[in-house]
Write a protein that holds these residues in place. Structure first.
Motif, PDB file in Angstrom:
ATOM      1  N   ARG A   1       0.847  -1.196   0.000  1.00 21.89           N
ATOM      2  CA  ARG A   1       0.000   0.000   0.000  1.00 21.89           C
ATOM      3  C   ARG A   1       0.879   1.242   0.000  1.00 21.89           C
ATOM      4  O   ARG A   1       1.915   1.281   0.671  1.00 21.89           O
ATOM      5  N   ILE A   2       0.470   2.254  -0.746  1.00 16.60           N
ATOM      6  CA  ILE A   2       1.194   3.530  -0.757  1.00 16.60           C
ATOM      7  C   ILE A   2       0.534   4.473   0.247  1.00 16.60           C
ATOM      8  O   ILE A   2      -0.686   4.668   0.204  1.00 16.60           O
ATOM      9  N   PRO A   3       1.291   5.057   1.167  1.00 16.23           N
ATOM     10  CA  PRO A   3       0.700   5.955   2.168  1.00 16.23           C
ATOM     11  C   PRO A   3       0.017   7.162   1.518  1.00 16.23           C
ATOM     12  O   PRO A   3       0.388   7.600   0.417  1.00 16.23           O
ATOM     13  N   GLU A   4      -0.944   7.716   2.236  1.00 14.46           N
ATOM     14  CA  GLU A   4      -1.753   8.822   1.715  1.00 14.46           C
ATOM     15  C   GLU A   4      -0.886   9.990   1.233  1.00 14.46           C
ATOM     16  O   GLU A   4      -1.100  10.541   0.138  1.00 14.46           O
ATOM     17  N   LEU A   5       0.081  10.388   2.032  1.00 15.95           N
ATOM     18  CA  LEU A   5       0.859  11.572   1.667  1.00 15.95           C
ATOM     19  C   LEU A   5       1.832  11.294   0.531  1.00 15.95           C
ATOM     20  O   LEU A   5       2.208  12.218  -0.200  1.00 15.95           O
ATOM     21  N   VAL A   6       2.244  10.047   0.360  1.00 18.15           N
ATOM     22  CA  VAL A   6       3.092   9.711  -0.795  1.00 18.15           C
ATOM     23  C   VAL A   6       2.276   9.778  -2.073  1.00 18.15           C
ATOM     24  O   VAL A   6       2.754  10.250  -3.112  1.00 18.15           O
ATOM     25  N   VAL A   7       1.017   9.320  -2.009  1.00 15.87           N
ATOM     26  CA  VAL A   7       0.122   9.477  -3.160  1.00 15.87           C
ATOM     27  C   VAL A   7      -0.043  10.959  -3.494  1.00 15.87           C
ATOM     28  O   VAL A   7       0.014  11.367  -4.663  1.00 15.87           O
ATOM     29  N   ALA A   8      -0.230  11.770  -2.457  1.00 14.34           N
ATOM     30  CA  ALA A   8      -0.386  13.213  -2.679  1.00 14.34           C
ATOM     31  C   ALA A   8       0.893  13.822  -3.253  1.00 14.34           C
ATOM     32  O   ALA A   8       0.845  14.707  -4.113  1.00 14.34           O
ATOM     33  N   LEU A   9       2.059  13.355  -2.785  1.00  9.38           N
ATOM     34  CA  LEU A   9       3.330  13.859  -3.314  1.00  9.38           C
ATOM     35  C   LEU A   9       3.447  13.551  -4.797  1.00  9.38           C
ATOM     36  O   LEU A   9       3.818  14.418  -5.603  1.00  9.38           O
ATOM     37  N   ALA A  10       3.126  12.321  -5.184  1.00  5.42           N
ATOM     38  CA  ALA A  10       3.196  11.954  -6.603  1.00  5.42           C
ATOM     39  C   ALA A  10       2.193  12.749  -7.428  1.00  5.42           C
ATOM     40  O   ALA A  10       2.499  13.194  -8.542  1.00  5.42           O
ATOM     41  N   ALA A  11       0.998  12.964  -6.871  1.00  5.12           N
ATOM     42  CA  ALA A  11      -0.035  13.702  -7.607  1.00  5.12           C
ATOM     43  C   ALA A  11       0.337  15.161  -7.809  1.00  5.12           C
ATOM     44  O   ALA A  11      -0.054  15.781  -8.802  1.00  5.12           O
ATOM     45  N   SER A  12       1.117  15.713  -6.873  1.00  8.28           N
ATOM     46  CA  SER A  12       1.451  17.131  -6.954  1.00  8.28           C
ATOM     47  C   SER A  12       2.729  17.387  -7.731  1.00  8.28           C
ATOM     48  O   SER A  12       3.096  18.532  -7.954  1.00  8.28           O
ATOM     49  N   ARG A  13       3.418  16.333  -8.167  1.00  9.93           N
ATOM     50  CA  ARG A  13       4.702  16.497  -8.856  1.00  9.93           C
ATOM     51  C   ARG A  13       4.676  15.721 -10.159  1.00  9.93           C
ATOM     52  O   ARG A  13       5.218  14.638 -10.266  1.00  9.93           O
ATOM     53  N   PRO A  14       4.057  16.271 -11.207  1.00  9.47           N
ATOM     54  CA  PRO A  14       3.962  15.544 -12.476  1.00  9.47           C
ATOM     55  C   PRO A  14       5.320  15.297 -13.108  1.00  9.47           C
ATOM     56  O   PRO A  14       5.522  14.314 -13.803  1.00  9.47           O
TER      57      PRO A  14
END
Length: 598
Positions: free
Chosen positions: A579-592
């Motif tokens: 599982r990918i942690p919530e904030l890591v998902v957010a980091l990837a989403a915010s850094r195309p």
């Protein structure tokens, strides 16, 4: 304008006392003064004022206290609102005096004079520093602030007294010091340095039997209260008194062999007052290191490993405070820069450690082996705790291992440091939902969080229960009393904006998450970006291999690297799932697009 904290907290304007009504007003003033011009966060002020019994109007009351202080203190100081808190500054045109600053300046100058062998100057300066004290420091403030700050101030006073007595013993004033030392030993029955000074003074006065009696009394008291023997330095002093001829008091200093009294080093600060949870981990680190204080083998090492922002340093500081009596000689904190792109080399880290232990740069060897030898010589046979915070690699830790019986080493790191030998390892995970909500309540206010617990749970879940992210949310809510918890939860809900929301003052969640992502090899970072499109739902290696268009073996290698970087977790509830942690998902989403270093 004159301010006093080394006694009852007070202020005077042109010699006229300013009426600071009540302990809370004095607490706000003292909190701002003790910060020495730095911002004091609302959450710290709340803790200092109300501990965990927060009223519903905390923010409004803090604003009222700040406004009243501005009116009372006039133009000599400025009290500025600077989120997440307040800052007090002395205005440039004011003739402002502050007893703590004066004490620290005189004490520092006195210690420098003592180090240079200017004993009379040292005595004059250190005695002048001690005149700045007018009773118990921080008298009249709230119990919480007193509990947190008084011990450190009292420790500074006692160290200054001990340095002053060192200077005056060197001047041959041993007879005049006996009464002062006797009172000091009675007041601090387990503090070793004054007892050694009293033994030295009595022996120089020809009172050898009394000097030996001081040793016996101190040793018995230490064994009864702490279960330990005096240090090797004190035992050597005792032996030197036993084997030397009694000295008769004369006008000249007697020449009695006296071992050098090594200075104590205590660079460990307190953990935050809103410390939450970690009972099991604290028990483990405490017992592993406490046992080492009395053992006869090599230094004991405990490594706390976990993602950035999970609270490793906070746990280390809490452990260190609880162990301070087990390691009375040195309590050393060293920052090893594991998050930075250029962490200090072992040679540089040793240079910092030696400087903290009193060895100036010009006195230090140039080579790695020379510095290791000097470092271990200082710590040899001393009961010392060394905290190596944010270690970057095993080489740093090995160089800073005291290697001595009776020493403990507590390491925090984002990395596994798997090749360190003889080490107890403690992985530190994120908070439970209840712990996250408890921390949020301590910072933002318990009444506010209790009134909307569902929104609080939603906030902490969107933070992935990462302590530093929860702390940021608490600070945001404390600074913005007009926001509801639901409003903050809604702002965090969008993964592409979440990281932008999680920043306030000097706290920015990106500074905790980005370094681990930036260090990934390009192919691993690209794989993480692809896997992050799954969101936080669990997935198998086969699913990941299909998304990445790679073999299962190659995908497992990527997964292992991501787990080591704390960017992927094993989903314990479903074996074989990740599982990918919530904030890591957010980091990837915010850094195309990412700039990575391999």
């Amino acid at each position: 304008m004159r301010f006093q904290v080394l006694g009852p907290v007070s202020a005077w304007s042109e010699g006229v006392p300013i009426k600071l009504r009540g302990p809370k007003m004095r607490t706000v003033l003292a909190s701002l003064l003790l910060a020495h011009g730095r911002v004091v966060s609302d959450s710290r002020l709340m803790g200092n004022l109300w501990d965990d019994q927060l009223p519903t109007t905390t923010q409004a009351q803090i604003q009222t206290y700040a406004s009243r202080l501005r009116g009372l203190l006039g133009t000599a100081v400025s009290i500025e609102r600077q989120p997440p808190g307040y800052r007090l500054r002395f205005t440039s045109d004011s003739q402002t005096q502050f007893d703590l600053v004066e004490f620290e300046q005189l004490s520092r100058q006195g210690r420098e004079a003592l180090a240079d062998g200017r004993h009379q100057d040292a005595s004059n300066l250190l005695r002048a520093a001690l005149t700045k004290w007018n009773g118990q420091a921080l008298a009249g403030v709230t119990p919480h602030l007193a509990t947190v700050e008084q011990p450190g101030l009292e420790e500074s006073r006692l160290l200054t007294v001990e340095k002053c007595i060192d200077a005056e013993l060197a001047l041959g004033k041993h007879e005049a010091l006996i009464a002062e030392l006797t009172a000091l030993v009675a007041a601090e029955p387990t503090r070793e340095r004054p007892a050694m000074q009293l033994m030295t003074g009595l022996h120089r006065c020809g009172r050898t039997a009394d000097a030996l009696a001081v040793y016996r009394s101190f040793r018995n008291n230490l064994i009864d209260s702490l279960g330990i023997d005096p240090s090797v330095d004190m035992q050597r002093l005792h032996q030197s008194i036993l084997t030397s001829e009694p000295t008769i008091p004369t006008t000249a200093p007697a020449t009695v062999p006296t071992p050098r009294l090594p200075p104590s080093t205590r660079s460990l600060q307190h953990e935050p007052s809103d410390f939450v949870g970690r009972d099991d981990e604290l028990t483990t680190t405490y017992h592993v290191l406490a046992d080492s204080a009395a053992q006869d083998g090599p230094a004991t090492m405990c490594v706390v490993n976990g993602p950035s922002g999970v609270g490793k340093t906070t746990l280390a500081l809490r452990t260190g405070r609880l162990l301070r009596n087990r390691f009375p000689d040195h309590q050393l904190l060293l920052q090893l820069g594991g998050k930075t792109t250029n962490p200090p080399t072992p040679v540089d880290a040793l240079g910092t450690a030696l400087n903290a232990l009193g060895l100036s740069a010009r006195q230090q060897p140039d080579t790695l082996d020379g510095r290791i030898a000097a470092y271990r010589s200082i710590l040899a046979e001393a009961r010392s705790l060394v905290v190596l915070d944010d270690a970057a690699n095993e080489q740093q830790v090995r160089a800073l291992d005291p290697g001595s019986a009776g020493c403990g080493v507590l390491v925090t790191s984002r990395f596994a440091l798997a090749t360190l030998e003889g080490t107890t390892r403690l992985p530190l995970d994120t908070f439970s939902p209840d712990e996250s909500v408890e921390l949020l309540a301590k910072i933002a206010g318990s009444a506010r969080v209790t009134a909307d617990r569902d929104a609080a749970l939603r906030i902490t879940q969107l933070c992935g229960h990462l302590p530093v992210a929860v702390r940021i949310c608490g600070a945001i809510l404390a600074a913005r009393a007009h926001w509801s918890l639901a409003q903050l939860a809604d702002r965090l809900a969008d993964p592409e904006r979440r990281l932008d929301e999680l920043r306030i003052g000097d706290l920015d969640i990106r500074s905790f998450l980005a370094p681990a992502h930036d260090r990934l090899p390009d192919h691993v970072g690209d794989a993480l970006d692809v896997l992050a499109t799954l969101g936080t739902r669990p997935f198998t290696c086969a699913t990941a291999a299909g998304l990445l268009n790679r073999s299962v073996s190659a995908t497992l290698d990527v997964i292992d690297e991501l787990i080591a970087a704390h960017l992927l977790t094993v989903h314990h509830a479903a074996p074989g799932h990740y599982r990918i942690p919530e904030l890591v998902v957010a980091l990837a989403a915010s850094r195309p697009t990412l700039q990575r270093t391999s």
